[in-house]
Design a protein around this motif. Sequence first.
Motif, mmCIF file in Angstrom:
data_model
loop_
_atom_site.group_PDB
_atom_site.id
_atom_site.type_symbol
_atom_site.label_atom_id
_atom_site.label_comp_id
_atom_site.label_asym_id
_atom_site.label_seq_id
_atom_site.Cartn_x
_atom_site.Cartn_y
_atom_site.Cartn_z
ATOM 1 N N MET A 1 9.485 -18.375 -27.121
ATOM 2 C CA MET A 1 8.162 -18.351 -26.450
ATOM 3 C C MET A 1 7.270 -18.997 -27.641
ATOM 4 S SD MET A 1 5.761 -15.697 -24.848
ATOM 5 C CE MET A 1 6.916 -15.256 -23.435
ATOM 6 N N THR A 2 6.612 -20.263 -26.991
ATOM 7 C CA THR A 2 5.823 -20.884 -28.059
ATOM 8 C C THR A 2 4.323 -20.096 -28.135
ATOM 9 O OG1 THR A 2 4.849 -22.141 -26.322
ATOM 10 C CG2 THR A 2 6.827 -23.129 -27.162
ATOM 11 N N GLU A 3 3.582 -20.875 -29.175
ATOM 12 C CA GLU A 3 2.487 -20.078 -29.502
ATOM 13 C C GLU A 3 1.455 -20.028 -28.418
ATOM 14 O OE1 GLU A 3 -1.790 -21.022 -31.955
ATOM 15 O OE2 GLU A 3 0.127 -22.390 -32.294
ATOM 16 N N LEU A 4 1.458 -21.206 -27.697
ATOM 17 C CA LEU A 4 0.763 -21.313 -26.459
ATOM 18 C C LEU A 4 0.805 -20.286 -25.432
ATOM 19 C CD1 LEU A 4 -0.118 -25.275 -26.230
ATOM 20 C CD2 LEU A 4 -1.712 -23.348 -26.801
ATOM 21 N N GLU A 5 2.151 -20.462 -25.295
ATOM 22 C CA GLU A 5 2.698 -19.026 -23.997
ATOM 23 C C GLU A 5 2.207 -18.002 -24.446
ATOM 24 O OE1 GLU A 5 6.853 -21.734 -22.455
ATOM 25 O OE2 GLU A 5 6.636 -20.050 -24.208
ATOM 26 N N VAL A 6 2.308 -17.657 -25.745
ATOM 27 C CA VAL A 6 2.019 -16.200 -26.086
ATOM 28 C C VAL A 6 0.424 -15.965 -25.884
ATOM 29 C CG1 VAL A 6 1.600 -14.358 -28.183
ATOM 30 C CG2 VAL A 6 3.733 -15.999 -27.822
ATOM 31 N N LEU A 7 -0.399 -17.082 -26.252
ATOM 32 C CA LEU A 7 -1.861 -16.962 -26.241
ATOM 33 C C LEU A 7 -2.205 -16.919 -24.829
ATOM 34 C CD1 LEU A 7 -2.946 -19.488 -28.959
ATOM 35 C CD2 LEU A 7 -2.866 -16.878 -29.349
ATOM 36 N N LEU A 8 -1.645 -17.812 -24.018
ATOM 37 C CA LEU A 8 -1.896 -17.873 -22.478
ATOM 38 C C LEU A 8 -1.468 -16.403 -21.935
ATOM 39 C CD1 LEU A 8 -2.847 -19.309 -20.019
ATOM 40 C CD2 LEU A 8 -0.502 -20.052 -19.821
ATOM 41 N N ARG A 9 -0.561 -15.850 -22.309
ATOM 42 C CA ARG A 9 -0.125 -14.669 -21.888
ATOM 43 C C ARG A 9 -1.239 -13.592 -21.922
ATOM 44 N NH1 ARG A 9 5.771 -11.661 -22.622
ATOM 45 N NH2 ARG A 9 5.350 -10.022 -21.109
ATOM 46 N N ALA A 10 -1.592 -13.392 -23.293
ATOM 47 C CA ALA A 10 -2.628 -12.746 -23.579
ATOM 48 C C ALA A 10 -3.759 -12.671 -22.849
ATOM 49 C CB ALA A 10 -2.840 -12.593 -25.177
ATOM 50 N N ALA A 79 -13.670 -9.712 -23.501
ATOM 51 C CA ALA A 79 -12.151 -10.242 -23.807
ATOM 52 C C ALA A 79 -11.681 -11.392 -23.210
ATOM 53 C CB ALA A 79 -11.345 -8.884 -23.543
ATOM 54 N N LEU A 80 -12.194 -11.506 -22.063
ATOM 55 C CA LEU A 80 -11.861 -12.936 -21.274
ATOM 56 C C LEU A 80 -12.251 -14.058 -22.060
ATOM 57 C CD1 LEU A 80 -10.528 -14.362 -18.782
ATOM 58 C CD2 LEU A 80 -13.117 -13.928 -17.777
ATOM 59 N N SER A 81 -13.459 -13.851 -22.696
ATOM 60 C CA SER A 81 -14.139 -15.031 -23.391
ATOM 61 C C SER A 81 -13.408 -15.294 -24.510
ATOM 62 C CB SER A 81 -15.678 -14.790 -23.365
ATOM 63 O OG SER A 81 -16.352 -15.930 -24.221
ATOM 64 N N LEU A 82 -13.183 -14.189 -25.320
ATOM 65 C CA LEU A 82 -12.797 -14.404 -26.715
ATOM 66 C C LEU A 82 -11.298 -14.768 -26.558
ATOM 67 C CD1 LEU A 82 -14.025 -11.109 -28.273
ATOM 68 C CD2 LEU A 82 -14.710 -13.385 -28.850
ATOM 69 N N THR A 83 -10.486 -14.408 -25.616
ATOM 70 C CA THR A 83 -9.064 -14.769 -25.527
ATOM 71 C C THR A 83 -8.861 -15.991 -25.145
ATOM 72 O OG1 THR A 83 -8.716 -13.994 -23.452
ATOM 73 C CG2 THR A 83 -7.902 -12.544 -25.104
ATOM 74 N N ARG A 84 -10.027 -16.860 -24.171
ATOM 75 C CA ARG A 84 -10.100 -18.210 -23.972
ATOM 76 C C ARG A 84 -10.295 -19.051 -25.098
ATOM 77 N NH1 ARG A 84 -14.017 -18.050 -20.527
ATOM 78 N NH2 ARG A 84 -12.847 -17.796 -18.730
ATOM 79 N N GLN A 85 -11.334 -18.605 -25.897
ATOM 80 C CA GLN A 85 -11.872 -19.185 -27.374
ATOM 81 C C GLN A 85 -10.502 -19.539 -28.053
ATOM 82 O OE1 GLN A 85 -14.994 -17.433 -29.318
ATOM 83 N NE2 GLN A 85 -16.253 -17.414 -27.328
ATOM 84 N N VAL A 86 -9.569 -18.494 -28.238
ATOM 85 C CA VAL A 86 -8.586 -18.774 -29.234
ATOM 86 C C VAL A 86 -7.513 -19.687 -28.707
ATOM 87 C CG1 VAL A 86 -6.586 -17.541 -30.198
ATOM 88 C CG2 VAL A 86 -8.658 -16.228 -30.074
ATOM 89 N N LEU A 87 -7.354 -19.469 -27.113
ATOM 90 C CA LEU A 87 -6.208 -20.446 -26.621
ATOM 91 C C LEU A 87 -6.986 -22.030 -26.421
ATOM 92 C CD1 LEU A 87 -3.926 -20.603 -24.576
ATOM 93 C CD2 LEU A 87 -5.514 -20.235 -22.835
ATOM 94 N N ASP A 88 -8.214 -21.876 -26.383
ATOM 95 C CA ASP A 88 -8.763 -23.321 -26.276
ATOM 96 C C ASP A 88 -8.545 -24.106 -27.729
ATOM 97 O OD1 ASP A 88 -9.464 -23.145 -23.698
ATOM 98 O OD2 ASP A 88 -11.467 -22.871 -23.976
#
Length: 271
Positions: A1-10, A79-88
């Motif tokens: 699983m790639t980094e982006l996939e892990v971040l998106l899953r979270a 949490a939605l905003s913070l996890t989106r920031q990391v993903l972006d």
Amino acid sequence: MTELEVLLRAHRLFTTAVLPSAPLTAGHVQMPAVDGGSRALDAYRARRQAAVLAQRTAAQTDSALGGVLSGAQQDHARALSLTRQVLDEARRDTGGAADSPVAQREAIRRAAARLRTQHGHVVTARRRAALRLAILRALRYRVLQRFRQSGGAPLAPGDTRAAVAVRAALSRLGRPYVWGATGPDRFDCSGLVQWAYRQAGVQIDRTTYDQIDDGIAVPRSQVRPGDLVFPHSGHVQMAIGNGMVVEAPYTGANVRVSPLGDNVVIRRPLA
């Protein structure tokens, strides 16, 4: 699983919409007019006073529940905003071709930092959700307690030492678990029940392994508020009625209200 996939899953843990909560307000009590003598009038006044008290209590519960739901919505949005920031941030970090060992190490460092940050956001959200669940369970217990006191099966009398210990333990909701702590702001499991009973003027042993021999054995069918509940020999809870217990559960958690388990040993301190 790639980094982006892990971040998106979270991030997707928080993408489910949360229903907006309507304001909770207790309705006004409407009492009929009454005719008759002084006895009827006295009965009417007593009924009216009880109804007004019930309305006030319901309003207080509604207000507390509304606060919990509002806080949960804010936690979800945060949490939605913070996890989106990391993903972006990860999506923007193309970094070009890592054509040297130094560039590769730097790319790995950035990716690892993002994964740690995203994990931290998820853990924080779960901890806050667990705390709000504990508050909801406490509200449920208090509502059921008032209901039973007004017409259902009676709970322990309010002036007994066991009842004092229960109120003391519930006053510590949200305090952190710390192994070896005995209060008043940090507790382990046995420290909480010992501290609570001390507030009622009752001395019980310090450790779970000693407390399991305190008092008398009680079958689960006869559990009462204030009884010590042992789901296993290394953990103790305090029964609070309505099939619930208060406990200091484990490291990383806070004092909370939980359901009474099925396979438990119960001891009643000689208060």
